[in-house]
Design a protein around this motif. Structure first.
Motif, PDB file in Angstrom:
ATOM      1  N   ILE A  94      18.053  87.207  -9.314  1.00 15.96           N
ATOM      2  CA  ILE A  94      17.901  86.755 -10.688  1.00 15.96           C
ATOM      3  C   ILE A  94      17.861  85.230 -10.755  1.00 15.96           C
ATOM      4  O   ILE A  94      18.640  84.535 -10.105  1.00 15.96           O
ATOM      5  N   GLY A  95      16.902  84.712 -11.505  1.00 13.13           N
ATOM      6  CA  GLY A  95      16.750  83.268 -11.639  1.00 13.13           C
ATOM      7  C   GLY A  95      16.112  82.601 -10.443  1.00 13.13           C
ATOM      8  O   GLY A  95      15.918  81.387 -10.441  1.00 13.13           O
ATOM      9  N   GLY A  96      15.776  83.384  -9.405  1.00 11.20           N
ATOM     10  CA  GLY A  96      15.148  82.822  -8.222  1.00 11.20           C
ATOM     11  C   GLY A  96      13.634  82.899  -8.320  1.00 11.20           C
ATOM     12  O   GLY A  96      13.057  82.916  -9.405  1.00 11.20           O
ATOM     13  N   SER A  97      12.999  82.969  -7.172  1.00 12.74           N
ATOM     14  CA  SER A  97      11.536  83.029  -7.123  1.00 12.74           C
ATOM     15  C   SER A  97      11.144  83.458  -5.727  1.00 12.74           C
ATOM     16  O   SER A  97      11.977  83.537  -4.818  1.00 12.74           O
ATOM     17  N   ALA A  98       9.864  83.711  -5.538  1.00 15.59           N
ATOM     18  CA  ALA A  98       9.377  84.023  -4.200  1.00 15.59           C
ATOM     19  C   ALA A  98       9.671  82.881  -3.229  1.00 15.59           C
ATOM     20  O   ALA A  98       9.945  83.108  -2.049  1.00 15.59           O
ATOM     21  N   ALA A  99       9.641  81.642  -3.727  1.00 15.16           N
ATOM     22  CA  ALA A  99       9.926  80.494  -2.858  1.00 15.16           C
ATOM     23  C   ALA A  99      11.321  80.574  -2.260  1.00 15.16           C
ATOM     24  O   ALA A  99      11.550  80.153  -1.120  1.00 15.16           O
ATOM     25  N   LEU A 156       7.180  88.648  -3.642  1.00 16.97           N
ATOM     26  CA  LEU A 156       6.752  88.663  -5.039  1.00 16.97           C
ATOM     27  C   LEU A 156       7.584  87.754  -5.938  1.00 16.97           C
ATOM     28  O   LEU A 156       8.785  87.586  -5.729  1.00 16.97           O
ATOM     29  N   ASP A 157       6.932  87.204  -6.954  1.00 16.58           N
ATOM     30  CA  ASP A 157       7.629  86.586  -8.089  1.00 16.58           C
ATOM     31  C   ASP A 157       7.799  87.672  -9.143  1.00 16.58           C
ATOM     32  O   ASP A 157       6.817  88.217  -9.645  1.00 16.58           O
ATOM     33  N   SER A 178      20.094  90.851  -4.268  1.00 15.67           N
ATOM     34  CA  SER A 178      20.787  90.841  -5.547  1.00 15.67           C
ATOM     35  C   SER A 178      20.057  91.752  -6.544  1.00 15.67           C
ATOM     36  O   SER A 178      19.882  92.941  -6.269  1.00 15.67           O
ATOM     37  N   LEU A 179      19.586  91.236  -7.677  1.00 12.28           N
ATOM     38  CA  LEU A 179      18.846  92.100  -8.590  1.00 12.28           C
ATOM     39  C   LEU A 179      17.585  92.629  -7.921  1.00 12.28           C
ATOM     40  O   LEU A 179      17.155  93.756  -8.182  1.00 12.28           O
ATOM     41  N   GLY A 180      17.003  91.834  -7.030  1.00 14.35           N
ATOM     42  CA  GLY A 180      15.854  92.309  -6.263  1.00 14.35           C
ATOM     43  C   GLY A 180      16.211  93.488  -5.371  1.00 14.35           C
ATOM     44  O   GLY A 180      15.406  94.404  -5.179  1.00 14.35           O
ATOM     45  N   GLY A 181      17.419  93.489  -4.806  1.00 15.24           N
ATOM     46  CA  GLY A 181      17.869  94.612  -3.996  1.00 15.24           C
ATOM     47  C   GLY A 181      18.093  95.850  -4.832  1.00 15.24           C
ATOM     48  O   GLY A 181      17.778  96.974  -4.405  1.00 15.24           O
ATOM     49  N   LEU A 182      18.626  95.662  -6.047  1.00 13.26           N
ATOM     50  CA  LEU A 182      18.827  96.799  -6.936  1.00 13.26           C
ATOM     51  C   LEU A 182      17.487  97.367  -7.388  1.00 13.26           C
ATOM     52  O   LEU A 182      17.298  98.590  -7.440  1.00 13.26           O
ATOM     53  N   PHE A 183      16.531  96.482  -7.690  1.00 10.25           N
ATOM     54  CA  PHE A 183      15.218  96.966  -8.121  1.00 10.25           C
ATOM     55  C   PHE A 183      14.475  97.612  -6.956  1.00 10.25           C
ATOM     56  O   PHE A 183      13.731  98.588  -7.158  1.00 10.25           O
TER      57      PHE A 183
END
Length: 272
Positions: A43-48, A67-68, A109-114
């Protein structure tokens, strides 16, 4: 400032400045199955912010779609869950069309949950959940959801506005500027798609999982570690990895473990 708040504001800078070590050797391209990986930031991050991890995952010759996502700082949750689902499905399809024989969903984080949510929807060959967190049932935002639904009822559900996000381990909040009420509800409804328990219960049987829970991660994840681990569909390739780091350090600390796990469990000829 809470750990999650820090991650929201500075995740990209922290990870990009970390100077991740490169492995001295890597698996030659073409060894094992051709693997395609969809990678999602926190969350609040980016692909970068995930670029170093993406580079490490490419070293064995694997393809990585970094992905962004709509929960980036720029994205501001202005797109609904369904749009993010389509984005991931399109990335999986592109990797498959480009020759990937085995597909992995990975995120932090949220990316892992998604990533776990999508592993319950799409047929993939592996899930790498790095410090998965941010479930809608973890946040106390009833007043913000009521405001979003009020705006929707007024016919303003697709107008940009400001609504709050919340920490998962403290009462702290911060504004999400430029979010969209109709989309916001799809992400933050505690009984909706992003309910942590619901996501875990929908994991597809037969999908191996690498679950990463750092020893100094946020309290809510540490408390749920055994519940998450024991709640995985049975698979001999399931692995629980607990690096000695905190939440923000999880991607870097788990990079080598992720490469080894994908190579041994997903890419290996015996994996099928």
């Amino acid at each position: 400032m809470t750990p999650v708040d820090l991650g929201r504001r500075a995740l990209g800078a922290v990870l990009l400045a970390a100077g991740w070590p490169r492995a001295a050797t890597s698996q030659p391209a073409g060894a094992g199955a051709r693997v395609g990986i969809v990678l999602m930031h926190g969350i609040g991050g980016s692909a970068a912010a995930m670029a170093s991890l993406a580079d490490r995952l490419r070293q064995p010759g694997w393809s990585v779609a970094n992905l962004d996502m709509p929960w980036s700082q720029a994205g501001a949750f202005a797109q609904p869950v369904e749009a993010a689902e389509r984005q991931v499905l399109a990335a999986l399809d592109k990797l498959r069309r480009e020759g990937a024989e085995r597909l992995v969903l990975a995120g932090f984080s949220l990316g892992g949950l998604f990533a776990a949510h999508m592993a319950g929807r799409a047929r993939v060959d592996g899930l790498v959940a790095i410090a998965p967190n941010g479930g809608s049932d973890m946040k106390k935002l009833d007043d913000q959801l009521a405001r979003a639904r009020e705006l929707i009822a007024q016919g303003r559900g697709n107008e940009r506005t400001t609504l709050d996000d919340a920490d998962v381990v403290s009462p702290a909040r911060w504004p999400i500027q430029g979010t969209v009420p109709a989309a916001y509800v799809t992400w933050y409804d505690p009984q909706g798609t992003m309910n942590w328990g619901g996501i875990w219960s929908r994991l597809r049987p037969g999908t191996p999982v690498l679950l990463v829970v750092p020893t100094r991660d946020l309290a809510n994840l540490r408390e749920r570690k055994q519940q998450l681990w024991q709640g995985l569909p049975p698979h001999p390739g399931n692995r629980l990895y607990e690096p000695r780091t905190d939440h923000l350090g999880a991607p870097r600390a788990s990079a080598e473990e992720a490469v080894e796990w994908i190579r041994d469990v997903v890419a290996a000829p015996a994996a099928r």
